[in-house]
Design an enzyme around this catalytic site. Structure first.
Site, PDB file in Angstrom:
ATOM      1  N   ARG A  57       5.261 -13.038   9.387  1.00  0.00           N
ATOM      2  CA  ARG A  57       5.914 -11.767   9.105  1.00  0.00           C
ATOM      3  C   ARG A  57       7.230 -11.688   9.860  1.00  0.00           C
ATOM      4  O   ARG A  57       7.436 -12.397  10.852  1.00  0.00           O
ATOM      5  CB  ARG A  57       5.000 -10.594   9.421  1.00  0.00           C
ATOM      6  N   LYS A  86       4.308   0.754   9.576  1.00  0.00           N
ATOM      7  CA  LYS A  86       4.429   2.013   8.829  1.00  0.00           C
ATOM      8  C   LYS A  86       3.800   3.175   9.597  1.00  0.00           C
ATOM      9  O   LYS A  86       4.298   4.288   9.550  1.00  0.00           O
ATOM     10  CB  LYS A  86       3.755   1.867   7.460  1.00  0.00           C
ATOM     11  N   GLU A 118       0.867  -1.169   0.000  1.00  0.00           N
ATOM     12  CA  GLU A 118       0.000   0.000   0.000  1.00  0.00           C
ATOM     13  C   GLU A 118       0.908   1.224   0.000  1.00  0.00           C
ATOM     14  O   GLU A 118       1.808   1.318   0.841  1.00  0.00           O
ATOM     15  CB  GLU A 118      -0.890  -0.001   1.264  1.00  0.00           C
TER      16      GLU A 118
HETATM   17  P1  ATP Z   1       2.680  -2.269   7.961  1.00  0.00           P
HETATM   18  O1  ATP Z   1       1.994  -3.080   9.010  1.00  0.00           O
HETATM   19  O2  ATP Z   1       4.123  -2.019   8.227  1.00  0.00           O
HETATM   20  O3  ATP Z   1       1.955  -1.036   7.581  1.00  0.00           O
HETATM   21  P2  ATP Z   1       1.521  -3.631   5.791  1.00  0.00           P
HETATM   22  O4  ATP Z   1       1.372  -5.089   5.832  1.00  0.00           O
HETATM   23  O5  ATP Z   1       0.332  -2.812   6.011  1.00  0.00           O
HETATM   24  O6  ATP Z   1       2.720  -3.219   6.719  1.00  0.00           O
HETATM   25  P3  ATP Z   1       1.719  -3.446   2.977  1.00  0.00           P
HETATM   26  O7  ATP Z   1       2.163  -2.302   2.173  1.00  0.00           O
HETATM   27  O8  ATP Z   1       0.299  -3.825   2.929  1.00  0.00           O
HETATM   28  O9  ATP Z   1       2.169  -3.144   4.453  1.00  0.00           O
HETATM   29  O10 ATP Z   1       2.640  -4.709   2.709  1.00  0.00           O
HETATM   30  C1  ATP Z   1       2.992  -5.175   1.432  1.00  0.00           C
HETATM   31  C2  ATP Z   1       3.377  -6.615   1.543  1.00  0.00           C
HETATM   32  O11 ATP Z   1       4.470  -6.776   2.451  1.00  0.00           O
HETATM   33  C3  ATP Z   1       2.239  -7.448   2.092  1.00  0.00           C
HETATM   34  O12 ATP Z   1       2.142  -8.629   1.343  1.00  0.00           O
HETATM   35  C4  ATP Z   1       2.632  -7.714   3.509  1.00  0.00           C
HETATM   36  O13 ATP Z   1       2.106  -8.914   3.957  1.00  0.00           O
HETATM   37  C5  ATP Z   1       4.151  -7.724   3.423  1.00  0.00           C
HETATM   38  N1  ATP Z   1       4.738  -7.352   4.708  1.00  0.00           N
HETATM   39  C6  ATP Z   1       4.505  -6.242   5.417  1.00  0.00           C
HETATM   40  N2  ATP Z   1       5.173  -6.266   6.590  1.00  0.00           N
HETATM   41  C7  ATP Z   1       5.861  -7.420   6.611  1.00  0.00           C
HETATM   42  C8  ATP Z   1       6.738  -8.054   7.557  1.00  0.00           C
HETATM   43  N3  ATP Z   1       7.053  -7.471   8.721  1.00  0.00           N
HETATM   44  N4  ATP Z   1       7.252  -9.254   7.231  1.00  0.00           N
HETATM   45  C9  ATP Z   1       6.962  -9.837   6.067  1.00  0.00           C
HETATM   46  N5  ATP Z   1       6.140  -9.319   5.147  1.00  0.00           N
HETATM   47  C10 ATP Z   1       5.582  -8.122   5.404  1.00  0.00           C
HETATM   48 MG    MG Z   2      -1.364  -3.529   4.474  1.00  0.00          MG
END
Ligand code: ATP
Ligand code: MG
Length: 557
Positions: A264, A274, A40
């Site tokens: 994760r 984020k 995102e």
């Molecule tokens: P955050 O919680 O940091 O905002 P998010 O999951 O909302 O992270 P996205 O931009 O939706 O962030 O993530 C893009 C991809 O990266 C998704 O497939 C998500 O599952 C993966 N991802 C995000 N954080 C991690 C992590 N700590 N370890 C592994 N994969 C991750």
């Molecule tokens: Mg997300």
């Protein structure tokens, strides 16, 4: 088992996703591998995303498939093109190239059509309840939900209202579109999930075309399906969403993408949300998204971490189905491994003590050719000037030294790296009794070009005061004091655990060729650590970020 056999065995050990893919290829369920990385664009990528990137791109590469970069941009108020651009830069920096650049917003028309289709098939309805009423009506895990009073609107009315929602007739929150599934389902996800919400906001790509936006669950699977994603890999918390993901695909009768979950990445002393990272930036607690203490990819890049080290780390931690808190020292170990093999060496004195060579011919300069990388003794060289006045590290001299102290002490000898052996003849002190200067003699016969090599136990680094270049060093420590930042006690805020000493700025003195280094990666300050030139550098003031210390007692398992 022989070492060789062990090695091939670990090499052949597949992670569970590789097993799934190989089974799918063997059974004929799929004839190609297509993955996607779906960020995102609401912040900068962090090390957790690096794991997801390495997995998605790595799996596709391994099986001759492709990976799309898909921006999951359904939340216009939090998203921005600044983030879109940074994400591309970071993926390229890691060394991956996506096939198609896609946006969920590219599919808004198609998603809208599918929403109308569900309405027409009696599978979706417009609900006038407030958000609170809706969430109350969903019940709990133990108790079933109750039907919305608007659940049995006619198809015609639902269509009219949904079109009016789209046309902008209603305010934010006034109405939503919900799927009509089962308010008593044991899976809460099936209790009439929201499909669309009203949001009068300008979108970074579609501008003001839309004032209704699809929800994650109504978006992700269908986008995967449109792109013929074979393996949609996401983090564990999405496993409860999977049945709904499948339900939309099956109900709409579209390409059967499948979702798989992995744990994760969590790192000690590190936060990877984020939202919280954004708060650190907005509150000025760090200098920006690329502050070298941040776990963002732009932050670790500025710190001097290399893509190779990050990929090595992702490989080592593997893929798991259980949440894991990884030791940040393993990442630092990978950084050192990579930089030790590749980085150029220079001598830099951080806490100087003046040394005068009493028997050196006044004004004489001798230049020493020293290897840039000791692993390549015949490779490129740097030229280090030796003169009658030098700096050494204060810590390399001790007046009342214990027996095992092999650096400089009164009457003792030490080799000044790459050059001569010197002997400490006299210790000069100021009025307070602080050591301010050492008077030493050098032994000309110990020139390293000399066939006869006299050895002493200690070798220390040094710089010529006449040629030394002052540089600013930014010495970093962990941003947080708590190993597990994911389990902060109730009632406490993560900001209480900020390390007040995470940044120290000092001036150091470098051999002149450091400033001409063209390697583009971090360099090694001999006997000290790895340092990477910071973009804040100007011709007047050159700044180096400490990437990692040279040694650590940590050993990976
Ligand atoms: P955050 O919680 O940091 O905002 P998010 O999951 O909302 O992270 P996205 O931009 O939706 O962030 O993530 C893009 C991809 O990266 C998704 O497939 C998500 O599952 C993966 N991802 C995000 N954080 C991690 C992590 N700590 N370890 C592994 N994969 C991750
Ligand atoms: Mg997300």
């Amino acid at each position: 088992m022989s070492e060789e056999n062990k090695a091939t065995q670990t090499e052949e050990k597949k992670n569970f996703l590789e097993e799934i893919i190989e089974d799918d290829l063997a059974s004929g369920r799929i004839d190609h591998v297509q993955t996607r990385f779906p960020p995102e664009p609401n912040g900068y990528l962090h090390l957790g995303h690096a794991k997801s990137i390495c997995l998605n791109f790595g799996l596709a590469q391994k099986y001759g498939g492709k990976t799309n970069l898909r921006y999951d941009d359904t939340n216009p108020t939090k998203e921005d093109t600044e983030y879109v651009d940074s994400i591309k830069e970071d993926i390229k920096w890691l060394g991956f190239q996506w096939d198609k650049e896609c946006y969920a917003s590219d599919y808004f028309d198609q998603l809208y059509e599918w929403a109308e289709e569900l309405i027409k098939r009696g599978l979706a309805y417009v609900d006038d309840q407030t958000q609170e009423e809706i969430s109350k009506g969903r019940g709990t895990v133990e108790t079933p939900g109750v039907n919305s009073p608007w659940r049995d609107r006619s198809i015609e009315e639902n269509l009219r209202l949904f079109r009016e929602m789209k046309a902008g007739k209603y305010a934010d929150g006034e109405k939503v579109l919900r799927a009509k599934i089962d308010m008593a389902s044991p899976n809460m996800m099936f209790r009439d999930p929201l499909l669309y919400r009203i949001k009068h906001a300008t979108h970074h790509r579609t501008g003001d075309k839309w004032c209704i936006y699809p929800m994650y669950d109504f978006t992700h699977g269908q986008c995967d399906s449109i792109e013929h994603i074979t393996h949609s890999i996401c983090t564990l918390e999405f496993d409860v969403h999977r049945p709904l993901y499948d339900w939309f695909i099956k109900t709409l009768g579209i390409y059967p993408s499948h979702q798989y979950e992995f744990a994760r990445l969590n790192l000690t002393y590190t936060l990877m949300s984020k939202r919280k990272l954004l708060e650190l930036v907005q509150k000025g607690i760090v200098s920006g998204w690329d502050d070298p203490r941040m776990p963002t990819l732009c932050g670790v890049r500025r710190r001097g971490y290399t893509p190779q080290a990050i990929k090595m780390f992702c490989e080592k931690i593997g893929v798991s189905k259980r949440d894991q808190l990884m030791d940040i020292q393993l990442l630092e170990w990978c950084v050192r491994q990579d930089l030790n093999a590749r980085s150029n060496r220079y001598m830099v004195v951080q806490d100087p003590l003046k040394v005068t060579i009493t028997n050196w011919e006044p004004g004489k300069v001798e230049w020493f050719d020293c290897p840039l990388n000791p692993a390549e003794p015949d490779g490129a060289k740097r030229c280090v000037p030796f003169t009658g006045e030098l700096y050494i590290e204060k810590a390399d001299f001790m007046e009342d030294a214990p027996k095992k102290f092999f650096r400089l002490k009164p009457g003792g000898e030490v080799r000044l790296k790459y050059t001569y052996i010197v002997k400490c003849e006299e210790v000069v002190k100021d009025a307070e009794g602080n050591v301010v200067e050492l008077k030493c003699s050098y032994d000309p016969s110990t020139h390293p070009g000399n066939g006869e090599w006299r050895s002493v136990k200690g070798t220390i680094h040094w710089v010529s005061t006449a040629y030394a270049k002052p540089v600013e060093l930014r010495l970093y420590d962990r941003l947080f004091t708590q190993p597990d930042m994911g389990s902060i006690p109730e009632g406490h805020d993560y900001k209480e655990y900020l390390n007040p000493d995470s940044l120290k700025v000092v001036t150091a003195y470098a051999e002149p060729d450091l400033l001409a280094d063209k390697s583009g990666i971090a360099v090694q300050f001999e006997r000290s650590g790895y340092f990477f030139k910071d973009p804040d550098s100007t011709p007047e003031k050159v700044v180096f970020n400490k990437t990692a210390s040279l040694k650590d007692s940590y050993k990976p398992e």
